[in-house]
Design a protein around this motif. Sequence first.
Motif, PDB file in Angstrom:
ATOM      1  N   UNK A  65       0.869  -1.063  -0.115  1.00 27.87           N
ATOM      2  CA  UNK A  65       0.080   0.068  -0.022  1.00 27.87           C
ATOM      3  C   UNK A  65       0.981   1.387  -0.164  1.00 27.87           C
ATOM      4  N   UNK A  66       1.208   1.581  -1.146  1.00 32.00           N
ATOM      5  CA  UNK A  66       2.108   2.971  -1.410  1.00 32.00           C
ATOM      6  C   UNK A  66       1.796   3.237  -3.013  1.00 32.00           C
ATOM      7  N   UNK A  67       2.204   4.745  -3.016  1.00 34.94           N
ATOM      8  CA  UNK A  67       2.120   5.211  -4.484  1.00 34.94           C
ATOM      9  C   UNK A  67       3.285   4.760  -5.349  1.00 34.94           C
ATOM     10  N   UNK A  99       7.659   4.786  -3.882  1.00 29.36           N
ATOM     11  CA  UNK A  99       8.509   3.676  -4.256  1.00 29.36           C
ATOM     12  C   UNK A  99       9.681   4.174  -5.111  1.00 29.36           C
ATOM     13  N   UNK A 100       9.408   4.963  -6.152  1.00 31.72           N
ATOM     14  CA  UNK A 100      10.525   5.246  -6.869  1.00 31.72           C
ATOM     15  C   UNK A 100      11.481   6.457  -6.369  1.00 31.72           C
ATOM     16  N   UNK A 101      10.710   7.265  -5.392  1.00 33.10           N
ATOM     17  CA  UNK A 101      11.591   8.109  -4.709  1.00 33.10           C
ATOM     18  C   UNK A 101      12.492   7.457  -3.623  1.00 33.10           C
ATOM     19  N   UNK A 102      11.876   6.301  -3.057  1.00 37.15           N
ATOM     20  CA  UNK A 102      12.539   5.725  -2.095  1.00 37.15           C
ATOM     21  C   UNK A 102      13.869   4.652  -2.601  1.00 37.15           C
ATOM     22  N   UNK A 103      13.626   4.320  -3.942  1.00 39.28           N
ATOM     23  CA  UNK A 103      14.956   3.619  -4.321  1.00 39.28           C
ATOM     24  C   UNK A 103      15.873   4.233  -5.313  1.00 39.28           C
TER      25      UNK A 103
END
Length: 88
Positions: A22-24, A28-32
Amino acid sequence: MYVLASGSYIDIFTTEKSYVHRMSLQHILSEIESKALLRIHRSTAISLNFIDKVIPTNYGEIDVKMKDGKLLRVSKTYKKSLQTLLGI
């Protein structure tokens, strides 16, 4: 291999299995690491390492066939960046 977004959930597909979180997709693209995944559609990001083929369509669009056989559409917004990275 790739991430598909659906509402406030994302489906993460790896070589072994898939996961639902449950996330946008943007989160996730900004986290990795930014080079790990390339966004090809507003709801899709792929790893360039798992592209099997790039298939041009009759309408000037591009589809990407992944190594697991999944066919994903590249939107007009992200088409140039994929072409630049792949040198096509």
